[in-house]
Scaffold this motif. Structure first.
Motif: not given
Length: 216
Positions: A161-175
């Protein structure tokens, strides 16, 4: 004059009990052995760690050390998920990105053993925390964020039931890899309808999918 309070209550480490699961504050000494056993041992099991910033762990002791490092921090607030039917510890999730001054929090660090995936374990775990945020603490907004490559997590957010709000591009570096982060939210004004859908699917009639209920 503001229509809002100066702040909302800060979420606490406490227990939650449902029909299918119970949530308890993370206790590394108590939880590590079972959590390690159900989340390690084969590539298809350890794939659950692919989009998380930690894991899989080299040993039970390594996982226990990491859990110890997480259990008493100011945030995230980690909760261990126990399946009621078996009384086995089967996963973890947390409240994080806490902003009580805005009445906002995120449900994150969500992971479960494959043996309980696609059961009511995740649905009720999230329902218990959403009920806590909206019904008990009076929060205005709950968030869900995930790696944009994590199709299962994105589908879960929409199903819940969550609503999509958008994409944060290049937000993090993970592994060592770029992470574009997909953002989802649920608002207090949406919660009464979502809550009714959760309760219907969990406790009354699961012949119609939660996704279908939340799409109406």
């Amino acid at each position: 004059m503001s229509i809002f309070p100066e702040s909302w209550p800060v979420p606490q480490r406490r227990a939650f009990v449902g029909e299918f699961v119970s949530l308890s504050p993370l206790d590394a000494a108590r939880d590590a052995a079972q959590l390690y056993a159900v989340t390690h041992g084969a590539p298809e099991i350890e794939a659950l760690w692919d989009y998380l910033p930690y894991g899989p762990f080299a040993s039970e002791n390594a996982m226990r050390d990491w859990l110890f490092s997480m259990q008493n921090g100011a945030e995230p607030l980690f909760y261990t998920v126990t399946e009621q039917k078996t009384q086995h510890r089967v996963g973890n999730l947390s409240l994080m990105s806490l902003a009580p001054e805005c009445g906002r929090a995120e449900i994150g660090h969500v992971w479960y053993a494959p043996i309980v995936q696609r059961t009511k374990v995740n649905t009720e775990s999230v329902f218990l925390l959403l009920s806590y945020l909206f019904d008990e603490l009076g929060y205005r907004r709950a968030e869900w964020k995930c790696n944009n490559r994590n199709e299962a997590s994105k589908k879960a957010a929409l199903r819940l039931g969550f609503q999509y709000e958008g994409l944060f591009r290049q937000h993090l570096v993970v592994k060592g890899e770029n992470r574009d982060t997909a953002w989802f939210s649920m608002l207090d004004s949406e919660w009464p309808g979502r809550k009714a859908n959760f309760q219907r699917w969990l406790y009354e009639d699961d012949s119609i999918s939660l996704s279908e209920l939340n799409a109406t």
